[in-house]
Write a protein that holds these residues in place. Structure first.
Motif, PDB file in Angstrom:
ATOM      1  N   SER A   1      -9.061   9.028  14.678  1.00 22.60           N
ATOM      2  CA  SER A   1     -10.129   9.970  15.015  1.00 22.60           C
ATOM      3  C   SER A   1     -11.161   9.335  15.938  1.00 22.60           C
ATOM      4  O   SER A   1     -12.043  10.017  16.470  1.00 22.60           O
ATOM      5  CB  SER A   1     -10.827  10.455  13.736  1.00 22.60           C
ATOM      6  N   ASN A   2     -11.048   8.027  16.123  1.00 24.91           N
ATOM      7  CA  ASN A   2     -11.942   7.278  17.010  1.00 24.91           C
ATOM      8  C   ASN A   2     -11.269   7.114  18.375  1.00 24.91           C
ATOM      9  O   ASN A   2     -10.241   6.445  18.493  1.00 24.91           O
ATOM     10  CB  ASN A   2     -12.248   5.906  16.390  1.00 24.91           C
ATOM     11  N   GLN A   3     -11.832   7.736  19.395  1.00 22.87           N
ATOM     12  CA  GLN A   3     -11.203   7.726  20.723  1.00 22.87           C
ATOM     13  C   GLN A   3     -11.063   6.329  21.311  1.00 22.87           C
ATOM     14  O   GLN A   3     -10.082   6.028  22.003  1.00 22.87           O
ATOM     15  CB  GLN A   3     -11.998   8.625  21.691  1.00 22.87           C
ATOM     16  N   GLU A   4     -12.030   5.460  21.019  1.00 20.92           N
ATOM     17  CA  GLU A   4     -11.943   4.086  21.521  1.00 20.92           C
ATOM     18  C   GLU A   4     -10.763   3.353  20.887  1.00 20.92           C
ATOM     19  O   GLU A   4     -10.045   2.609  21.557  1.00 20.92           O
ATOM     20  CB  GLU A   4     -13.247   3.329  21.233  1.00 20.92           C
ATOM     21  N   GLU A   5     -10.558   3.579  19.590  1.00 16.73           N
ATOM     22  CA  GLU A   5      -9.431   2.957  18.900  1.00 16.73           C
ATOM     23  C   GLU A   5      -8.106   3.519  19.414  1.00 16.73           C
ATOM     24  O   GLU A   5      -7.130   2.784  19.585  1.00 16.73           O
ATOM     25  CB  GLU A   5      -9.546   3.171  17.390  1.00 16.73           C
ATOM     26  N   VAL A   6      -8.071   4.835  19.636  1.00 16.82           N
ATOM     27  CA  VAL A   6      -6.858   5.454  20.173  1.00 16.82           C
ATOM     28  C   VAL A   6      -6.503   4.845  21.524  1.00 16.82           C
ATOM     29  O   VAL A   6      -5.333   4.521  21.794  1.00 16.82           O
ATOM     30  CB  VAL A   6      -7.039   6.978  20.300  1.00 16.82           C
ATOM     31  N   LYS A   7      -7.512   4.672  22.362  1.00 15.15           N
ATOM     32  CA  LYS A   7      -7.281   4.082  23.687  1.00 15.15           C
ATOM     33  C   LYS A   7      -6.764   2.659  23.558  1.00 15.15           C
ATOM     34  O   LYS A   7      -5.799   2.268  24.230  1.00 15.15           O
ATOM     35  CB  LYS A   7      -8.591   4.095  24.485  1.00 15.15           C
ATOM     36  N   ARG A   8      -7.395   1.875  22.677  1.00 20.60           N
ATOM     37  CA  ARG A   8      -6.995   0.470  22.513  1.00 20.60           C
ATOM     38  C   ARG A   8      -5.560   0.360  21.985  1.00 20.60           C
ATOM     39  O   ARG A   8      -4.743  -0.404  22.524  1.00 20.60           O
ATOM     40  CB  ARG A   8      -7.962  -0.224  21.560  1.00 20.60           C
ATOM     41  N   LEU A   9      -5.243   1.123  20.951  1.00 17.13           N
ATOM     42  CA  LEU A   9      -3.904   1.073  20.374  1.00 17.13           C
ATOM     43  C   LEU A   9      -2.852   1.612  21.344  1.00 17.13           C
ATOM     44  O   LEU A   9      -1.742   1.084  21.414  1.00 17.13           O
ATOM     45  CB  LEU A   9      -3.872   1.872  19.067  1.00 17.13           C
ATOM     46  N   SER A  10      -3.203   2.656  22.096  1.00 15.00           N
ATOM     47  CA  SER A  10      -2.272   3.219  23.082  1.00 15.00           C
ATOM     48  C   SER A  10      -1.929   2.190  24.147  1.00 15.00           C
ATOM     49  O   SER A  10      -0.761   2.065  24.562  1.00 15.00           O
ATOM     50  CB  SER A  10      -2.871   4.468  23.730  1.00 15.00           C
TER      51      SER A  10
ATOM     52  N   PRO B   1       0.840  -1.206   0.000  1.00 15.77           N
ATOM     53  CA  PRO B   1       0.000   0.000   0.000  1.00 15.77           C
ATOM     54  C   PRO B   1       0.870   1.248   0.000  1.00 15.77           C
ATOM     55  O   PRO B   1       1.981   1.252   0.526  1.00 15.77           O
ATOM     56  CB  PRO B   1      -0.798  -0.130   1.295  1.00 15.77           C
ATOM     57  N   SER B   2       0.352   2.321  -0.562  1.00 15.58           N
ATOM     58  CA  SER B   2       1.100   3.587  -0.594  1.00 15.58           C
ATOM     59  C   SER B   2       1.046   4.265   0.771  1.00 15.58           C
ATOM     60  O   SER B   2       0.148   4.000   1.591  1.00 15.58           O
ATOM     61  CB  SER B   2       0.503   4.518  -1.649  1.00 15.58           C
ATOM     62  N   GLU B   3       2.025   5.156   1.004  1.00  9.48           N
ATOM     63  CA  GLU B   3       2.056   5.916   2.252  1.00  9.48           C
ATOM     64  C   GLU B   3       0.798   6.780   2.390  1.00  9.48           C
ATOM     65  O   GLU B   3       0.252   6.937   3.491  1.00  9.48           O
ATOM     66  CB  GLU B   3       3.300   6.798   2.313  1.00  9.48           C
ATOM     67  N   GLU B   4       0.357   7.330   1.268  1.00 11.14           N
ATOM     68  CA  GLU B   4      -0.849   8.161   1.294  1.00 11.14           C
ATOM     69  C   GLU B   4      -2.061   7.350   1.740  1.00 11.14           C
ATOM     70  O   GLU B   4      -2.887   7.818   2.542  1.00 11.14           O
ATOM     71  CB  GLU B   4      -1.098   8.747  -0.102  1.00 11.14           C
ATOM     72  N   GLU B   5      -2.157   6.121   1.232  1.00 13.65           N
ATOM     73  CA  GLU B   5      -3.272   5.251   1.614  1.00 13.65           C
ATOM     74  C   GLU B   5      -3.205   4.893   3.095  1.00 13.65           C
ATOM     75  O   GLU B   5      -4.213   4.932   3.809  1.00 13.65           O
ATOM     76  CB  GLU B   5      -3.227   3.980   0.756  1.00 13.65           C
ATOM     77  N   LEU B   6      -1.999   4.586   3.570  1.00 17.45           N
ATOM     78  CA  LEU B   6      -1.824   4.246   4.987  1.00 17.45           C
ATOM     79  C   LEU B   6      -2.144   5.442   5.879  1.00 17.45           C
ATOM     80  O   LEU B   6      -2.783   5.297   6.928  1.00 17.45           O
ATOM     81  CB  LEU B   6      -0.392   3.771   5.239  1.00 17.45           C
ATOM     82  N   ASP B   7      -1.700   6.632   5.463  1.00 22.58           N
ATOM     83  CA  ASP B   7      -1.968   7.852   6.252  1.00 22.58           C
ATOM     84  C   ASP B   7      -3.468   8.130   6.350  1.00 22.58           C
ATOM     85  O   ASP B   7      -3.966   8.523   7.414  1.00 22.58           O
ATOM     86  CB  ASP B   7      -1.260   9.057   5.626  1.00 22.58           C
ATOM     87  N   THR B   8      -4.172   7.916   5.250  1.00 18.02           N
ATOM     88  CA  THR B   8      -5.617   8.165   5.230  1.00 18.02           C
ATOM     89  C   THR B   8      -6.348   7.227   6.175  1.00 18.02           C
ATOM     90  O   THR B   8      -7.205   7.649   6.962  1.00 18.02           O
ATOM     91  CB  THR B   8      -6.168   7.993   3.801  1.00 18.02           C
ATOM     92  N   ILE B   9      -5.994   5.935   6.109  1.00 17.03           N
ATOM     93  CA  ILE B   9      -6.648   4.943   6.983  1.00 17.03           C
ATOM     94  C   ILE B   9      -6.286   5.203   8.443  1.00 17.03           C
ATOM     95  O   ILE B   9      -7.138   5.143   9.336  1.00 17.03           O
ATOM     96  CB  ILE B   9      -6.266   3.507   6.568  1.00 17.03           C
ATOM     97  N   ALA B  10      -5.002   5.525   8.684  1.00 18.85           N
ATOM     98  CA  ALA B  10      -4.550   5.790  10.060  1.00 18.85           C
ATOM     99  C   ALA B  10      -5.275   6.999  10.653  1.00 18.85           C
ATOM    100  O   ALA B  10      -5.680   6.983  11.817  1.00 18.85           O
ATOM    101  CB  ALA B  10      -3.044   6.005  10.088  1.00 18.85           C
ATOM    102  N   ALA B  11      -5.455   8.039   9.840  1.00 15.05           N
ATOM    103  CA  ALA B  11      -6.152   9.247  10.321  1.00 15.05           C
ATOM    104  C   ALA B  11      -7.587   8.917  10.706  1.00 15.05           C
ATOM    105  O   ALA B  11      -8.103   9.431  11.712  1.00 15.05           O
ATOM    106  CB  ALA B  11      -6.124  10.320   9.236  1.00 15.05           C
ATOM    107  N   ARG B  12      -8.223   8.070   9.919  1.00 15.91           N
ATOM    108  CA  ARG B  12      -9.606   7.688  10.233  1.00 15.91           C
ATOM    109  C   ARG B  12      -9.666   6.882  11.535  1.00 15.91           C
ATOM    110  O   ARG B  12     -10.545   7.107  12.378  1.00 15.91           O
ATOM    111  CB  ARG B  12     -10.188   6.859   9.078  1.00 15.91           C
TER     112      ARG B  12
END
Length: 439
Positions: free
Chosen positions: A396-405, A382-393
């Protein structure tokens, strides 16, 4: 306003907040004037209610609210400026003595202070298990693969090693379960003897006690609850609907390519090496979790410090959704003390060794996980642009941020322990690991 702190001992202090009329008078007056403009009181036009009546009706409530705001702001500022490391929250200790008819007020708050201590991750050695796939495991895995990709040959009569499809029933336990199993799963000699020689269409009565090596198999094959599965001792009827012999697949290039892709594996030796490599990667996750748990336990046991026990029990009693009795708060504190100790230890380690997670690290970690998931579906570049777009999405989800953190925090801590803790490596097979580590 004046704030002072008096130390009771190393773990307890009292903060005194003195508030004079000058600190709150203007704010209270402004609010009461606003009330006067909007108050609807029978007999008076809007905006013409006498201030005396407004003060009588709202004065004390406004005073209490504004003074409490001042206190909270002042306390927070004081704790920050003085760099006080407190446990829980300040607890008022003279509420009953406050005379709200006065002009000046003095409030006292008890503080529980975090203890000072050192953490030595090398103090006591902890076992770091290296789980290996032994010859028996590899042979069994090869056998399983050959069975999985082999051919089924229908039979009319059961022999050892055959697969049986049928329905177990028992009125006593309400069992009515259609299932497929092999005679190799049957450990009870009497049950196996009853099955061998039975024919398609026969109904065989079996005792569940000792039928399988592990009582948890009773859940799988009889569809009973976890509690019922343990020590299940009833008769079940098995209506045999199909009997199949599984002819094992040949270990040839066609099978190797089907398993791992064209040309990756070309012999039984290479097959076992690949199985060993994949298995030991999976074992590493279990070994890492065991290591993390053991290091945490060791640090709790070997890092000695006192806590402001009485203060924390009071804080627990009043900080929940419902107030607790003294006995309830003491019991809750005893349950949570170990966790609190580790929070303090972990916090000190993270602060002293810069183990906090940054946003850039979180973003990179999320992109790595995204790449791994995409690779499973054939998207290997995958391209960096594609990865950046998915990562940004995702971020933006606080539950996902908490889980990944939480995942990244755990990984950073684990890497730190692997590099700095006193470890003794022990090579062990998976079966022995399970017995030794979780006995």
């Amino acid at each position: 306003m004046n704030i002072t702190k008096k130390d009771i001992d190393k773990l307890n202090a009292v903060v005194t907040v003195e508030i004079s009329k000058d600190d709150y008078a203007d704010k209270v007056s402004k609010i009461l004037n606003d009330y006067r403009k909007t108050a609807n009181i029978p007999g008076f036009r809007k905006g013409h209610v006498p201030m005396g009546m407004v003060k009588k009706q709202y004065g004390k409530a406004v005073l209490v609210e504004e003074v409490n705001k001042l206190i909270q702001e002042a306390l927070q500022k004081f704790l920050t400026e003085e760099k006080l490391d407190v446990l829980g929250n300040p607890l008022p200790n003279n509420e009953a003595e406050i005379d709200w008819n006065s002009d000046d007020f003095t409030f006292s708050f008890d503080l529980g202070l975090a203890p000072e201590f050192d953490v030595d991750v090398k103090k006591k050695a902890v076992t770091n298990y290296k789980i290996v796939a032994d010859k028996e495991m590899l042979d069994n895995q090869v056998k399983t693969i050959r069975k999985q990709y082999g051919k089924l040959i229908a039979k009319k009569e059961v022999s050892k090693g055959d697969e049986i499809t049928g329905t177990f029933t028992s009125e006593e336990k309400g069992i009515d379960k259609s299932t497929t199993f092999t005679t190799e799963t049957i450990k009870g000699k009497k049950q196996l003897s009853a099955l061998v020689g039975a024919k398609v269409g026969d109904t065989v009565v079996l005792k569940t006690k000792g039928m399988f090596a592990d009582d948890h198999d009773n859940q799988k094959y009889f569809d009973v609850s976890h509690d019922d599965a343990h020590g299940l001792d009833v008769e079940v009827s098995l209506k045999i609907e199909e009997v199949n012999e599984r002819e094992m697949a040949e270990l040839n290039q066609e099978l190797f390519d089907k398993l791992f892709g064209e040309g990756v594996v070309s012999s039984e030796k290479e097959l076992k090496e690949k199985i060993k490599e994949d298995a030991e990667k999976q074992f590493e996750q279990q070994s890492d979790q065991k290591l993390l748990n053991d290091v945490v336990e060791s640090l709790i046991d070997n890092t000695k410090f006192d806590l402001p026990d009485a203060f924390l029990q009071r804080w627990i009693a009043v900080s929940g959704e419902k107030p607790m009795t003294e006995e309830e708060a003491k019991a809750e504190y005893e349950r949570s003390e170990k966790g609190l100790r580790y929070q303090l230890i972990e916090g000190k380690l993270r602060a002293e060794h810069n183990l906090q997670v940054t946003f850039d690290e979180l973003k990179d970690y999320s992109k790595t996980m995204i790449k791994g998931q995409m690779a499973q579906f054939g998207q290997t570049d995958p391209s960096e642009e594609e990865l950046d777009t998915i990562a940004a999405r995702i971020l933006s989800n606080q539950e996902e941020v908490k889980r990944l953190s939480e995942q990244l925090n755990t990984n950073k801590l684990l890497d730190f322990f692997k590099e700095n803790a006193k470890l003794k490596t022990k090579e062990i097979t998976y079966d022995k690991f399970v017995k030794e580590a979780y006995a």
